[in-house]
Every structure is written in structure tokens, then in C-alpha cells.
Design a protein around this motif. Structure first.
Motif, PDB file in Angstrom:
ATOM      1  N   ALA A  19       1.296  -1.392   0.119  1.00 19.63           N
ATOM      2  CA  ALA A  19      -0.349   0.352  -0.080  1.00 19.63           C
ATOM      3  C   ALA A  19       1.218   1.166  -0.321  1.00 19.63           C
ATOM      4  N   GLU A  20       2.183   1.412   0.293  1.00 16.98           N
ATOM      5  CA  GLU A  20       3.043   2.454   0.645  1.00 16.98           C
ATOM      6  C   GLU A  20       3.875   2.395  -0.756  1.00 16.98           C
ATOM      7  N   LEU A  23       1.313   4.425  -3.026  1.00 18.11           N
ATOM      8  CA  LEU A  23       1.016   5.847  -1.801  1.00 18.11           C
ATOM      9  C   LEU A  23       1.817   6.800  -2.320  1.00 18.11           C
ATOM     10  N   ALA A  42      -1.260   5.256   4.948  1.00 23.40           N
ATOM     11  CA  ALA A  42      -1.070   3.771   4.041  1.00 23.40           C
ATOM     12  C   ALA A  42      -0.059   2.479   4.535  1.00 23.40           C
ATOM     13  N   GLY A  60      -4.049   0.954  -1.818  1.00 22.97           N
ATOM     14  CA  GLY A  60      -3.646   1.923  -1.969  1.00 22.97           C
ATOM     15  C   GLY A  60      -3.879   2.950  -3.031  1.00 22.97           C
ATOM     16  N   SER A  61      -4.083   2.178  -3.896  1.00 21.47           N
ATOM     17  CA  SER A  61      -4.661   2.511  -5.343  1.00 21.47           C
ATOM     18  C   SER A  61      -5.766   3.477  -5.208  1.00 21.47           C
TER      19      SER A  61
END
Length: 137
Positions: A19-20, A23, A42, A60-61
Motif C-alpha cells: 500500500a505504501e 501511495l 497507508a 493504496g490505489s
């Protein structure tokens, strides 16, 4: 754009989770203007929110789509719902699932981790963002 950044190893040295990577990378390539405190949001979404649920690269998207295409709140229009649905459906069609556990079982490798999973999310996100920004302009 984002896919190329991640292909080139973005986030590996910093040990960013899925996720990081999305983002932080999107913040760079799409010029989101998020500061370090906002980027930390995130952290808890990696590993399918730590329980192998919805893939962190996808959550994240969705954060990125929200930042780019929501003016104030989601209920102002159905745009974010449509974009999120499109993202998840496109990803699932290509990868066979949106959940972390089966994605890890099918695509994670000891040497590359979830690199392919993250790349596919970046690719799907790039397509939507490019199209939507062209529509806005």
C-alpha cells in the motif's frame, strides 16, 4: 508513470509495504502533494490490512483515486464508486483475485516478494488516472 517507477525498484530500499509503495509512488508521479503524515495513513493497509484481506496495493490505489477525484466527500457524486469498481474489476480480471492471501499464494516469490502484484495494481491505476485526467482537461 507509476508502473515504471515501481518497475525501477521504487520503495524497495525504504522497505515500503504494498500500500505504501502505491501511495508514496503515486504521490511522486501524480504530484498529489501529500506530506509524510498523510503518507503514513497507508501503513496499516499492507498485507491485506494485516489479515490477508483486500490487497494493500489496491487499497493504496483507492486512496490515490480518492485524492485525485473526490472534491470533499464520496457522496457528492458516484464517481469514486465507479472508479473503484473499475479498478477492482480490471485487477481481478487480470490477476484472478483482489485478496492478499490467494495473490500471495499465486504470485509472491521469495526473491521478489509481491512485486508482480504491486505492478499490476500500478498498471491498472495508471490507466484510470491517465484517462480521467485527460477528461478533466
Amino acid at each position: 508513470m507509476l508502473k515504471q517507477l515501481i518497475e525501477n525498484g521504487f520503495g524497495k530500499d525504504e522497505d515500503l509495504n504494498c500500500a505504501e509503495k502505491i501511495l508514496y509512488g503515486a504521490n511522486e508521479v501524480y504530484k498529489l502533494g501529500l506530506d509524510k503524515e498523510a503518507l503514513k495513513l497507508a501503513a496499516g493497509f499492507g498485507g491485506g490490512m494485516a489479515i490477508e484481506g483486500t490487497c494493500g496495493a489496491l487499497t493504496g490505489s483507492i486512496m490515490v483515486l480518492s485524492k485525485l477525484f473526490v472534491k470533499n466527500v464520496a457522496h457528492e457524486s458516484d464517481r469514486i464508486k465507479k472508479l473503484t469498481t473499475e479498478l477492482l474489476n480490471a485487477y481481478e480480471s487480470e490477476m484472478g483475485n483482489i485478496n492478499c492471501k490467494p495473490l500471495k499464494e499465486n504470485y509472491r516469490s521469495p526473491s521478489f516478494g509481491c512485486h508482480k502484484v504491486i505492478l499490476k495494481a500500478a498498471e491498472a491505476l495508471d490507466k484510470i488516472v491517465q484517462r480521467e485526467l485527460e477528461i478533466q482537461n
